[in-house]
Design an enzyme around this catalytic site. Structure first.
Site, short mmCIF file in Angstrom:
data_model
loop_
_atom_site.label_atom_id
_atom_site.label_comp_id
_atom_site.label_asym_id
_atom_site.label_seq_id
_atom_site.Cartn_x
_atom_site.Cartn_y
_atom_site.Cartn_z
CG HIS A 69 -1.93 -1.12 1.15
ND1 HIS A 69 -2.39 -1.79 2.25
CD2 HIS A 69 -2.57 -1.66 0.07
CE1 HIS A 69 -3.27 -2.71 1.86
NE2 HIS A 69 -3.39 -2.66 0.54
CD GLU A 72 -0.64 0.61 4.37
OE1 GLU A 72 0.06 -0.40 4.60
OE2 GLU A 72 -1.86 0.56 4.15
CG HIS A 204 0.03 -3.76 5.38
ND1 HIS A 204 -0.72 -3.37 4.30
CD2 HIS A 204 0.52 -5.00 5.07
CE1 HIS A 204 -0.69 -4.31 3.38
NE2 HIS A 204 0.06 -5.31 3.82
CD GLU A 277 -2.33 -3.08 9.18
OE1 GLU A 277 -1.85 -1.94 8.98
OE2 GLU A 277 -3.02 -3.69 8.33
O1 0X9 Z 1 -6.71 -4.05 4.57
C1 0X9 Z 1 -5.53 -4.41 4.49
O2 0X9 Z 1 -5.04 -4.85 3.46
C2 0X9 Z 1 -4.64 -4.33 5.73
N1 0X9 Z 1 -4.88 -3.13 6.46
S1 0X9 Z 1 -4.39 -1.69 5.82
O3 0X9 Z 1 -4.90 -0.64 6.65
N2 0X9 Z 1 -2.81 -1.63 5.88
O4 0X9 Z 1 -4.83 -1.63 4.46
C3 0X9 Z 1 -4.98 -5.47 6.65
C4 0X9 Z 1 -4.79 -6.80 6.06
C5 0X9 Z 1 -5.02 -7.82 7.11
N3 0X9 Z 1 -5.67 -8.94 6.60
C6 0X9 Z 1 -4.95 -9.95 6.07
N4 0X9 Z 1 -3.68 -9.85 6.03
N5 0X9 Z 1 -5.58 -10.99 5.63
ZN ZN Z 2 -1.78 -1.69 4.15
#
Ligand code: 0X9
Ligand code: ZN
Length: 324
Positions: A69, A72, A204, A277
């Protein structure tokens, strides 16, 4: 002004320059390989850190991926931190020396450089998440890389079919140039029928969470994930979260996602893996764009979890007392 692109964050050309510098300074430790090109034609880089980094050795491999992303940018700083920690610590820090000697460590410092460069363009950060590829039949650009992976793609309401959405899953699994290239790179680490990469973290922001698969279902045990395998993810996730103070949980506990890298790395490749995260824990502290003066502290915070993951890469199942 908080929303002005902050020079303290590392642009894509600066990442490439930093990697080139590390290779020049430590040719016996660091090797960089181009695993593909982005949609806009930038080289996609994977950096191997080991004691003989230009050749494949028969050692457990660990993968760190960053910046699927674009908005980030702290995750790119985490990649720089990992590479710097390992190269600076080699030969002086006993634990790091031992891990570098006995592992092959892959760092993909920025898997979405087109997104990053767009996000940094202009007078303010662009709040850009996706890639920059064109979408047929739409003016909207880009695919959410973390919804474009080929396990249960689009299955469960955890992504969008609308090219204008932040969570657009793309036309098909691996339709995004950058996802296909990274998936091919991971598949290329299968040597003699065995995936060499045993453990991975995809970085992330934000939320201060340690997440593990699956994301597409609330179930712990599901097709392709038995109880021992779930328990291994949970135990390793909790160990690392104890070190950095993040909250550990199955990724669907945050919200349902389908087509995430986590689910594919586990279900398709058998790699025990996590999403971190990073900072901040809540939107008040800068959201996706905290001031660059937090970089030192917030990347240092993940040094211990990274070393723990490297340690368990020889056999992640030993954390639950199993040998699989
Ligand atoms: O939504 C996402 O891709 C991630 N959060 S973000 O705010 N960085 O976009 C979380 C992904 C978590 N879920 C999995 N890894 N399956
Ligand atoms: Zn992300």
């Amino acid at each position: 002004e908080a929303m002005h692109p902050d020079d303290g964050y590392t642009s894509y050309p600066e990442v490439v320059e930093h990697v080139d510098g590390l290779v020049a300074e430590h040719p016996g430790l660091v090797h960089s390989q181009v695993y593909g090109q982005s949609y806009e034609g930038r080289d996609l880089l994977a950096v191997r850190i080991s004691d003989d980094p230009t050749v494949d050795q028969d050692k457990p491999e660990v993968l760190f991926t960053h910046s699927q992303h674009a908005r980030e940018p702290l995750t790119v700083e985490m990649a720089v931190r990992i590479m710097d920690m390992l190269t600076e610590g080699y030969g002086s820090d006993e634990r790091i020396t031992e891990l570098v000697d006995t592992r092959e460590i892959w760092v993909v410092p920025n898997s979405n450089p087109d997104g990053t460069e767009y996000d940094r363009s202009g007078d303010t950060w662009q709040n850009w998440r996706k890639t920059r590829g064109a979408n047929e039949g739409s003016e909207a650009l880009g695919t959410d890389m973390n919804r474009n992976w080929a396990h249960e793609w689009g299955c469960c309401g955890g992504s969008s079919g609308d090219p204008g959405s932040m969570t657009y899953r793309g036309q098909a699994p691996e339709s995004a140039t950058e996802v296909e290239a990274l998936a091919d790179f991971v598949r290329s680490r299968e040597v003699g029928g065995e995936q060499q990469i045993t453990t991975a973290i995809d970085f992330h922001t934000y939320g201060e969470l340690v997440l593990w698969p699956f994301g597409y279902t609330y179930d712990e045990v599901a097709d392709g994930m038995n109880q021992d395998e779930y328990d291994t993810h949970e135990a390793l996730g909790e160990l690392m979260a104890d070190s950095n103070g993040y909250t550990p949980q199955q990724s669907s506990g945050l919200y349902i996602t389908d087509g995430s890298i986590n689910d594919w790395l586990w279900a398709d490749q058998g790699i025990v893996n996590f999403t971190f995260e990073m900072y901040p824990g809540s939107p008040g502290d800068g959201g996706f764009y905290p001031p660059s003066d937090v970089i030192g502290e917030e990347t240092a915070r993940n040094e211990e979890p990274v070393l723990q993951l490297l340690d368990y890469a020889d056999c992640p199942y030993r954390i639950i007392g199993e040998e699989e």
